[in-house]
Design a protein around this motif. Structure first.
Motif, short mmCIF file in Angstrom:
data_model
loop_
_atom_site.label_atom_id
_atom_site.label_comp_id
_atom_site.label_asym_id
_atom_site.label_seq_id
_atom_site.Cartn_x
_atom_site.Cartn_y
_atom_site.Cartn_z
N ALA A 75 -63.82 0.11 12.50
CA ALA A 75 -62.74 1.02 12.09
C ALA A 75 -63.32 2.20 11.30
CB ALA A 75 -61.71 0.27 11.26
N TYR A 76 -64.27 1.91 10.42
CA TYR A 76 -64.93 2.97 9.63
C TYR A 76 -65.65 3.95 10.55
CZ TYR A 76 -67.63 5.01 5.79
OH TYR A 76 -68.18 5.89 4.88
N ARG A 79 -63.15 6.16 12.57
CA ARG A 79 -62.51 7.23 11.80
C ARG A 79 -63.41 8.46 11.69
NH1 ARG A 79 -60.49 2.84 8.77
NH2 ARG A 79 -62.13 3.03 7.20
N ARG A 80 -64.71 8.27 11.87
CA ARG A 80 -65.66 9.38 11.77
C ARG A 80 -66.25 9.76 13.12
NH1 ARG A 80 -64.58 6.47 7.85
NH2 ARG A 80 -64.67 7.22 5.70
N ASP A 109 -54.88 4.33 15.44
CA ASP A 109 -55.62 5.45 14.81
C ASP A 109 -56.32 6.29 15.87
OD1 ASP A 109 -54.78 4.63 12.33
OD2 ASP A 109 -56.68 3.67 11.78
N GLY A 113 -55.70 10.20 16.87
CA GLY A 113 -56.80 11.17 16.87
C GLY A 113 -57.09 11.75 18.24
#
Length: 200
Positions: A75-76, A79-80, A109, A113
């Motif tokens: 997930a981290y 997000r990037r 997410d 995005g």
């Protein structure tokens, strides 16, 4: 950087061998410790994936079996993701992720995005199987491929396992014995079923 390798070494010790560790990592319960750790893993992943001339691919198989720590890291990373030239490819069984809140949040997410492409894989057609057989077992006679299609009903995993048994030297006339890997999948699915379904 040294501090990044030292943090990432908590997961992959070879990145920063103990002999080179001249000072201790900050305690893991300090504020921001998890963010530092995850960001160090992100930097290592992006450095490895960006080292090749073509964009790198991070492949995660059987996402439905991932533990909480793996899902937190993924997930981290996701997000990037938009700032990187990297493809993340994950496979999962749809019926097993419906109740996994973390995976559902990651999918939502990524959809927000606008960098998610979902492919729902179905059964192989006879033409699909012929193309697959041409690569996996090019000398397999056409009538065997058609029989393979009838035996597997186009289920990709079963078809691949049968083709692998042929490509490893097993004679086509003996290939209809169910490969051990397929037997194990079937056994597991029966085990997971309720008592009534098992009896049926």
């Amino acid at each position: 950087p040294e501090i990044t390798r030292r943090e990432a070494a908590r997961m992959v010790p070879a990145i920063y061998p103990p002999a080179a560790n001249r000072f201790e990592n900050p305690p893991e319960d300090l504020p921001g410790a998890q963010s530092r750790f995850l960001d160090s893993l992100r930097q290592v992943c992006w450095a490895l994936l960006g080292a090749a001339p073509a964009p790198g691919v991070l492949f995660v198989d059987d996402l439905q079996w991932a533990d909480v720590a793996t899902l937190d890291l993924l997930a981290y990373l996701l997000r990037r993701l938009p700032e990187q030239g990297v493809l993340v490819l994950a496979t999962c069984r749809g019926d097993l992720i419906a109740e996994n809140e973390r995976i559902q949040r990651m999918i939502a997410d990524a959809q927000r995005g606008q960098f998610l492409t979902r492919l729902r894989l179905g059964r192989l057609s006879l033409d699909d199987l012929k193309r697959l057989a041409n690569v996996a077992a090019p000398n397999l006679p056409g009538e065997i491929v058609e029989q393979l299609y009838r035996e597997t009903e186009g289920l990709p995993y079963f078809a691949v396992q049968y083709l692998q048994s042929v490509s490893t030297g097993e004679q086509p006339e003996h290939m209809w014995e169910i490969p051990a890997s397929v037997r194990e999948v079937l056994r597991q699915r029966v085990q997971d079923a309720g008592e009534t379904a098992r009896q049926l």
